[in-house]
Design a protein around this motif. Structure first.
Motif, PDB file in Angstrom:
ATOM      1  N   MET A   1       0.886  -1.283  -0.107  1.00 27.48           N
ATOM      2  CA  MET A   1       0.010  -0.156   0.077  1.00 27.48           C
ATOM      3  C   MET A   1       1.029   1.299   0.158  1.00 27.48           C
ATOM      4  O   MET A   1       1.770   1.311   0.605  1.00 27.48           O
ATOM      5  CB  MET A   1      -0.819  -0.206   1.163  1.00 27.48           C
ATOM      6  N   ASN A   2       0.636   2.238  -0.983  1.00 27.65           N
ATOM      7  CA  ASN A   2       1.237   3.397  -0.644  1.00 27.65           C
ATOM      8  C   ASN A   2       0.970   4.284   0.413  1.00 27.65           C
ATOM      9  O   ASN A   2       0.134   4.443   0.956  1.00 27.65           O
ATOM     10  CB  ASN A   2       0.949   4.388  -2.029  1.00 27.65           C
ATOM     11  N   PRO A   3       1.975   5.036   0.932  1.00 30.86           N
ATOM     12  CA  PRO A   3       1.761   5.891   1.885  1.00 30.86           C
ATOM     13  C   PRO A   3       0.757   6.915   1.805  1.00 30.86           C
ATOM     14  O   PRO A   3       0.624   7.446   0.508  1.00 30.86           O
ATOM     15  CB  PRO A   3       3.402   6.537   2.252  1.00 30.86           C
ATOM     16  N   PHE A   4      -0.152   7.460   2.731  1.00 32.06           N
ATOM     17  CA  PHE A   4      -0.966   8.419   2.478  1.00 32.06           C
ATOM     18  C   PHE A   4      -1.280   9.205   3.880  1.00 32.06           C
ATOM     19  O   PHE A   4      -0.599   8.722   4.941  1.00 32.06           O
ATOM     20  CB  PHE A   4      -2.339   7.814   2.097  1.00 32.06           C
ATOM     21  N   LEU A  35      -9.694  -1.638  -2.470  1.00 34.46           N
ATOM     22  CA  LEU A  35      -9.087  -1.020  -3.511  1.00 34.46           C
ATOM     23  C   LEU A  35      -7.620  -0.479  -3.370  1.00 34.46           C
ATOM     24  O   LEU A  35      -6.842  -0.795  -4.328  1.00 34.46           O
ATOM     25  CB  LEU A  35     -10.177   0.134  -4.034  1.00 34.46           C
ATOM     26  N   MET A  36      -7.390  -0.007  -2.069  1.00 33.83           N
ATOM     27  CA  MET A  36      -5.982   0.619  -1.880  1.00 33.83           C
ATOM     28  C   MET A  36      -5.094  -0.521  -1.531  1.00 33.83           C
ATOM     29  O   MET A  36      -4.094  -0.578  -2.075  1.00 33.83           O
ATOM     30  CB  MET A  36      -6.149   1.344  -0.593  1.00 33.83           C
ATOM     31  N   ARG A 113     -17.451   0.748  -6.465  1.00 31.28           N
ATOM     32  CA  ARG A 113     -16.941   0.467  -7.739  1.00 31.28           C
ATOM     33  C   ARG A 113     -17.152  -0.927  -8.138  1.00 31.28           C
ATOM     34  O   ARG A 113     -17.420  -2.040  -7.558  1.00 31.28           O
ATOM     35  CB  ARG A 113     -15.432   0.809  -7.910  1.00 31.28           C
ATOM     36  N   THR A 114     -16.950  -1.128  -9.507  1.00 31.39           N
ATOM     37  CA  THR A 114     -17.294  -2.520 -10.137  1.00 31.39           C
ATOM     38  C   THR A 114     -16.347  -3.756  -9.368  1.00 31.39           C
ATOM     39  O   THR A 114     -15.150  -3.284  -8.994  1.00 31.39           O
ATOM     40  CB  THR A 114     -17.233  -2.373 -11.509  1.00 31.39           C
ATOM     41  N   ARG A 115     -17.032  -4.861  -9.593  1.00 34.13           N
ATOM     42  CA  ARG A 115     -16.054  -6.080  -9.126  1.00 34.13           C
ATOM     43  C   ARG A 115     -15.566  -6.554 -10.231  1.00 34.13           C
ATOM     44  O   ARG A 115     -15.222  -7.884 -10.133  1.00 34.13           O
ATOM     45  CB  ARG A 115     -16.934  -7.007  -8.250  1.00 34.13           C
ATOM     46  N   CYS A 116     -15.405  -6.146 -11.537  1.00 38.84           N
ATOM     47  CA  CYS A 116     -14.883  -6.864 -12.526  1.00 38.84           C
ATOM     48  C   CYS A 116     -13.237  -7.364 -12.095  1.00 38.84           C
ATOM     49  O   CYS A 116     -12.680  -6.605 -11.721  1.00 38.84           O
ATOM     50  CB  CYS A 116     -14.974  -5.815 -13.756  1.00 38.84           C
ATOM     51  N   TYR A 117     -13.173  -8.354 -12.701  1.00 38.65           N
ATOM     52  CA  TYR A 117     -11.836  -9.293 -12.420  1.00 38.65           C
ATOM     53  C   TYR A 117     -10.650  -8.463 -12.767  1.00 38.65           C
ATOM     54  O   TYR A 117      -9.696  -8.099 -12.159  1.00 38.65           O
ATOM     55  CB  TYR A 117     -11.907 -10.717 -12.887  1.00 38.65           C
ATOM     56  N   TYR A 118     -10.988  -7.727 -13.859  1.00 41.38           N
ATOM     57  CA  TYR A 118      -9.698  -7.156 -14.557  1.00 41.38           C
ATOM     58  C   TYR A 118      -9.521  -5.797 -14.178  1.00 41.38           C
ATOM     59  O   TYR A 118      -8.365  -5.356 -14.103  1.00 41.38           O
ATOM     60  CB  TYR A 118      -9.959  -6.880 -16.113  1.00 41.38           C
ATOM     61  N   TYR A 120      -9.741  -5.179 -11.000  1.00 43.78           N
ATOM     62  CA  TYR A 120      -9.145  -5.567  -9.516  1.00 43.78           C
ATOM     63  C   TYR A 120      -7.577  -6.045  -9.811  1.00 43.78           C
ATOM     64  O   TYR A 120      -7.102  -6.014  -9.043  1.00 43.78           O
ATOM     65  CB  TYR A 120      -9.766  -6.492  -8.825  1.00 43.78           C
ATOM     66  N   ASP A 121      -7.244  -6.637 -10.799  1.00 47.12           N
ATOM     67  CA  ASP A 121      -6.180  -7.021 -11.321  1.00 47.12           C
ATOM     68  C   ASP A 121      -5.158  -6.169 -11.834  1.00 47.12           C
ATOM     69  O   ASP A 121      -5.213  -5.953 -13.054  1.00 47.12           O
ATOM     70  CB  ASP A 121      -6.196  -8.223 -12.288  1.00 47.12           C
TER      71      ASP A 121
END
Length: 334
Positions: A1-4, A35-36, A113-118, A120-121
């Protein structure tokens, strides 16, 4: 995870100031944190909005006002919602799991947001995640994907159950920013993908959802149903879902509402189909004709071709169930 950077807003004005600077709001975090973790979204700043007092559910102008920060579970089980808007209660309780409903907020539900596999990948192309990279779902794994309102750039679906009922009930989304306030009819809140699939909704930068209003729906209270078809009983997104509501007087349909989930980039509703039911006697032939109108232009993409038949059958089932009379959700656990 990126810092925030993480900050807590003491009031709405403080939250709007951070949003105007590019921060992203967080309340329940049931979608955003996933998502993060996957690297799909990388906000530089999160602003905690849980303390803004936008968590009430109350009567308003003959209808109902749902605070954006009211939890999904509290909304579904609220006496006013269960009594006056059983369709909304049933839709919320069909979504996610009890634990998630206890955390997720009404405003956050709209922003899923959508749960489309692509999507999320992050190792695959995705126009929604990175515009211009392509949509591998069109010729790939698309069992859960859209059959209506698609474009060459995206065939993803919107995942919410609550939003399907809100669309059927003619809700309005109320937002605020440092520029002022505005009201967005629910029909205009979510977008079809078109050539900008990365945009899920019509919120402008710096805007915060404050509440959702529902008009009086007394005429639909006695005849409504939410039917969700999924691959397992709990914690699964819809293959197809239908929110149906009927106003039946003396055996004749006086008004109707039909909204679908799991079939498009936004909750899908075709008012022409509802108008076709008016003046008719409830029955499979009548309901099938309405379903055909709703599904005009529907197109499968291979693995999801079955949705064409499934959607028609589910519309018929939802309307038939609604015609029999509203069944309040039973056996659900908080």
């Amino acid at each position: 995870m990126n810092p925030f950077t993480f900050t807590q807003a003491s009031d709405v004005d403080a939250a709007l100031a951070r949003l105007a600077s590019g921060a992203r709001p967080i309340a329940g975090g049931t979608n955003l944190l996933d998502l993060m973790k996957e690297g799909v979204m990388r906000p530089g700043e999160l602003v905690d909005i849980n303390g803004l007092g936008l968590d009430t559910v109350e009567e308003a102008n003959g209808g109902l006002r749902l605070g954006a920060l009211a939890r999904n579970a509290d909304t579904a089980y609220h006496p006013l919602v269960r009594e006056r808007y059983p369709l909304l209660s049933a839709a919320i309780l069909a979504g996610a799991s009890p634990q998630l409903r206890n955390m997720a907020t009404n405003g956050g539900n709209l922003l899923q947001r959508t749960r489309c596999y692509y999507f999320y990948d992050v190792g695959t192309p995705c126009n929604k995640r990175e515009p211009g990279t392509g949509c591998p779902a069109k010729d790939g794994l698309n069992r859960l994907h859209a059959i209506l309102g698609t474009s060459e750039h995206c065939i993803a679906t919107h995942p919410s159950d609550m939003c399907v009922a809100l669309r059927a009930l003619d809700s309005v989304v109320h937002v605020r920013s440092q520029r002022g306030e505005r009201d967005i009819p629910f029909a205009d809140f979510h977008r079809l993908p078109g050539d900008r699939p990365e945009l899920d909704n019509t919120l402008e930068p710096g805007e915060l959802i404050t509440h959702i209003t529902l008009p009086d729906a007394a005429r639909f209270r006695a005849h409504s149903a939410y039917i969700k078809v999924r691959e397992r009983l709990s914690y699964a997104f819809a293959l197809v879902s239908v929110a149906a509501a009927l106003d039946i007087q003396s055996g004749t349909i006086r008004a109707a509402r039909i909204a679908l989930g799991g079939v498009a980039h936004k909750p899908w509703r075709v008012e022409e189909a509802e108008e076709a039911l008016v003046g008719k006697t409830p029955g499979l032939e009548t309901f099938g004709a309405a379903a055909d109108i709703v599904l005009r232009g529907a197109k499968g993409h291979g693995q999801n071709d079955f949705k064409l038949t499934l959607a028609r059958n589910t519309i018929e089932q939802a309307l038939t169930t609604a015609a029999r009379g509203t069944e309040y959700a039973k056996g659900e656990q908080r």
